[in-house]
Design a protein around this motif. Structure first.
Motif, mmCIF file in Angstrom:
data_model
loop_
_atom_site.group_PDB
_atom_site.id
_atom_site.type_symbol
_atom_site.label_atom_id
_atom_site.label_comp_id
_atom_site.label_asym_id
_atom_site.label_seq_id
_atom_site.Cartn_x
_atom_site.Cartn_y
_atom_site.Cartn_z
ATOM 1 N N UNK A 203 57.901 30.591 73.932
ATOM 2 C CA UNK A 203 56.829 31.417 73.371
ATOM 3 C C UNK A 203 56.831 32.723 74.155
ATOM 4 N N UNK A 204 57.040 33.847 73.473
ATOM 5 C CA UNK A 204 57.144 35.120 74.181
ATOM 6 C C UNK A 204 56.326 36.204 73.524
ATOM 7 N N UNK A 205 55.804 37.119 74.335
ATOM 8 C CA UNK A 205 55.050 38.225 73.773
ATOM 9 C C UNK A 205 54.403 39.102 74.818
ATOM 10 N N UNK A 206 53.534 39.976 74.375
ATOM 11 C CA UNK A 206 52.756 40.933 75.158
ATOM 12 C C UNK A 206 53.585 42.141 75.577
ATOM 13 N N UNK A 207 52.995 43.299 75.449
ATOM 14 C CA UNK A 207 53.579 44.544 75.941
ATOM 15 C C UNK A 207 52.579 45.141 76.918
ATOM 16 N N UNK A 208 52.947 45.152 78.181
ATOM 17 C CA UNK A 208 52.031 45.601 79.226
ATOM 18 C C UNK A 208 52.649 46.769 79.990
ATOM 19 N N UNK A 209 51.966 47.902 79.974
ATOM 20 C CA UNK A 209 52.414 49.069 80.728
ATOM 21 C C UNK A 209 51.779 48.998 82.107
ATOM 22 N N UNK A 210 52.566 48.535 83.069
ATOM 23 C CA UNK A 210 52.053 48.340 84.433
ATOM 24 C C UNK A 210 53.087 48.750 85.466
ATOM 25 N N UNK A 211 53.945 49.703 85.113
ATOM 26 C CA UNK A 211 54.986 50.125 86.044
ATOM 27 C C UNK A 211 55.984 49.004 86.291
ATOM 28 N N UNK A 212 56.361 48.848 87.541
ATOM 29 C CA UNK A 212 57.352 47.835 87.918
ATOM 30 C C UNK A 212 56.706 46.577 88.493
ATOM 31 N N UNK A 213 55.463 46.369 88.141
ATOM 32 C CA UNK A 213 54.717 45.190 88.588
ATOM 33 C C UNK A 213 55.210 43.948 87.837
ATOM 34 N N UNK A 214 55.644 42.920 88.569
ATOM 35 C CA UNK A 214 56.139 41.684 87.940
ATOM 36 C C UNK A 214 55.282 40.472 88.313
ATOM 37 N N UNK A 215 54.037 40.706 88.676
ATOM 38 C CA UNK A 215 53.143 39.579 88.959
ATOM 39 C C UNK A 215 52.731 38.909 87.645
ATOM 40 N N UNK B 276 59.829 31.910 64.619
ATOM 41 C CA UNK B 276 58.833 32.647 63.850
ATOM 42 C C UNK B 276 58.205 33.713 64.742
ATOM 43 N N UNK B 277 57.663 34.741 64.096
ATOM 44 C CA UNK B 277 56.889 35.771 64.786
ATOM 45 C C UNK B 277 55.479 35.780 64.220
ATOM 46 N N UNK B 278 54.501 35.586 65.079
ATOM 47 C CA UNK B 278 53.097 35.666 64.696
ATOM 48 C C UNK B 278 52.708 37.142 64.748
ATOM 49 N N UNK B 279 52.642 37.793 63.594
ATOM 50 C CA UNK B 279 52.448 39.245 63.557
ATOM 51 C C UNK B 279 51.093 39.655 64.112
ATOM 52 N N UNK C 172 57.818 32.625 68.610
ATOM 53 C CA UNK C 172 57.896 31.192 68.942
ATOM 54 C C UNK C 172 59.247 30.680 68.457
ATOM 55 N N UNK C 173 60.070 30.219 69.392
ATOM 56 C CA UNK C 173 61.478 29.931 69.102
ATOM 57 C C UNK C 173 61.867 28.555 69.609
ATOM 58 N N UNK C 174 62.668 27.858 68.805
ATOM 59 C CA UNK C 174 63.224 26.564 69.206
ATOM 60 C C UNK C 174 64.545 26.790 69.940
ATOM 61 N N UNK D 153 47.348 30.315 72.860
ATOM 62 C CA UNK D 153 46.468 30.293 71.686
ATOM 63 C C UNK D 153 47.264 30.445 70.397
ATOM 64 N N UNK D 154 48.203 31.374 70.366
ATOM 65 C CA UNK D 154 49.026 31.553 69.173
ATOM 66 C C UNK D 154 49.785 30.276 68.856
ATOM 67 N N UNK D 155 50.421 29.685 69.855
ATOM 68 C CA UNK D 155 51.200 28.471 69.624
ATOM 69 C C UNK D 155 50.316 27.319 69.161
ATOM 70 N N UNK D 156 49.175 27.118 69.811
ATOM 71 C CA UNK D 156 48.305 25.985 69.480
ATOM 72 C C UNK D 156 47.751 26.090 68.068
ATOM 73 N N UNK D 157 47.433 27.303 67.627
ATOM 74 C CA UNK D 157 46.909 27.482 66.272
ATOM 75 C C UNK D 157 47.963 27.217 65.215
ATOM 76 N N UNK D 158 49.230 27.537 65.516
ATOM 77 C CA UNK D 158 50.280 27.428 64.501
ATOM 78 C C UNK D 158 51.030 26.101 64.556
ATOM 79 N N UNK D 159 51.434 25.685 65.728
ATOM 80 C CA UNK D 159 52.274 24.489 65.849
ATOM 81 C C UNK D 159 51.577 23.373 66.628
#
Length: 418
Positions: free
Chosen positions: A311-323, A293-296, A302-304, A334-340
């Motif tokens: 659980x995947x998401x967020x779009x962050x413009x931070x260059x090549x920072x992988x911290x 499912x996708x929590x719009x 959120x994928x089985x 929060x998204x997962x806990x509210x739904x599942x």
């Protein structure tokens, strides 16, 4: 023909597979010790042609302003001086209109649905498995405004023959019983029965093994340093293991492709957009997702995946920072806990990767007008797993001189200069 592919993520490996199937001599170069160890390692796990849509749309500028005031904003811009990122953002804004949105979405749907068909054929041919499920996807809407926006997307889906159904909360719970306790949060959902899910890392590593059986050579732990070129063609690639030469070269380096090509005078409008995922064990089947499912509202997927939940998401413009950011994890939880709630968050494995995004959402697939033996397969954004097989098949057909099975001229880098 000898083809050297730069990058052993899901895009590079599928390209290698199709080229080897067509009889080419193929070598793949990657700095990691194995395939799919960067962006393909722990993505959301969705193969979602029906969900393929550009970020750039009529409402994006206003939405970004609202997200800036949100504690769990799905989009973050880290302040920094980055002229390439500024130029990319200007191009994104130029695509934030209804006409561009429909053109871009139609192109993305074309590539994504073709890719799903290619994956179906590959799976039938090889018997490959990768915690895959073919049970569709549901895009979840928590507000009436999100439901209204879905009707615009449904028009494009109908035009391109993509199966879909608009569901009410009870119908959603029938497909995803784990959402029964949270259906009061939902206003509706868009079900895409043709979408799938699976572990991209597992798929890529297993396909790499099959490609090796066809004769593909993988040079792991080998850093690509530069391309040598004449005025009209690529002459070789300099790596940490020495210089390599071939008849054709495919750049499948994701977010790092612009860095490699800039010294040659090629400007790729590809920006690294950081995403996060959390992978946790299933602890309660009755409250876990059956498929994906996708929590719009949160822009969270959120994928089985077998006995795990991704659980995947967020779009962050931070260059090549992988911290890793602690705040971004909170939004996923929060998204997962509210739904599942049917997974153990305390055991979650937290990960981040860089998605290579173009300003119009469509990947860059095709040859280089300047260098006759250089081919590009990058810029897939959040849809690299969705578009991988189709993109690999397209580039393989182009290199082999075959007619591509879908229109492909508007997928090349040249579309930005017309």
């Amino acid at each position: 023909m000898k083809v050297i592919i730069l990058g052993a993520g899901v895009i590079g490996v599928t390209t290698a597979w199709y080229l080897a199937r067509q009889g080419h001599e193929v070598e793949v170069v990657d700095r990691q010790p194995a395939a799919a160890m960067e962006t393909s390692f722990a993505n959301a796990g969705q193969i979602s042609p029906g969900y393929s849509a550009p970020w750039a749309g009529p409402g994006l500028p206003l939405q970004i302003l609202k997200w800036m005031c949100s504690r769990n904003s799905p989009m973050i811009v880290r302040p920094r001086i980055d002229f390439a990122m500024f130029a990319w953002m200007r191009q994104v804004l130029r695509n934030c209109n209804a006409r561009s949105y429909e053109i871009n979405k139609a192109r993305m749907l074309r590539v994504a649905t073709y890719s799903r068909d290619c994956l179906d054929a590959l799976r039938a041919e090889t018997g490959i498995s990768y915690d895959d499920r073919q049970r569709g996807l549901i895009q979840l809407f928590r507000t009436d405004r999100e439901v209204a926006k879905a009707h615009r997307d449904m028009r494009v889906l109908r035009q391109h023959g993509v199966a879909h159904d608009l569901l009410d909360p009870d119908q959603i719970a029938a497909f995803e019983p784990g959402l029964a306790a949270s259906r009061h949060l939902l206003r509706g959902g868009l079900r895409l029965p043709g979408d799938e899910s699976g572990d991209a890392h597992m798929f890529t590593q297993r396909l790499a093994q099959k490609a090796e059986e066809l004769g593909v050579i993988f040079h792991y732990e080998t850093t690509v340093r530069a391309l040598d070129a004449s005025a009209e063609e690529i002459l070789g690639v300099r790596t940490s293991a020495g210089r390599m030469t071939g008849d054709a070269y495919v750049v499948a380096l994701g977010s790092y492709a612009p860095r490699l090509l800039r010294p040659l005078g090629l400007r790729l409008p590809v920006c690294p957009v950081k995403g996060y995922s959390l992978t946790l064990p299933v602890t309660d089947e009755s409250r876990a997702p059956v498929s994906t499912v996708n929590d719009d509202t949160y822009k969270v997927a959120i994928t089985r995946l077998g006995d795990r939940i991704r659980i995947g998401g967020t779009a962050e413009l931070a260059g090549y920072n992988t911290r890793l950011s602690r705040d971004r994890r909170a939004g996923l939880e929060e998204s997962f806990s509210e739904l599942f709630g049917g997974g153990d968050l305390s055991q979650g494995v937290y990960w981040t990767g860089l998605r290579p995004c173009t300003p119009d959402g469509t990947p860059i697939i095709g040859g280089s007008k300047r260098f006759g033996n250089l081919w590009l397969n990058t810029g897939h954004g959040t849809l690299g797993w969705t578009m991988a097989c189709g993109s690999g098949k397209l580039v393989s057909d182009m290199i082999s001189g075959h007619q591509t099975e879908i229109p492909s001229l508007d997928l090349s880098l040249e579309r930005y200069f017309q």
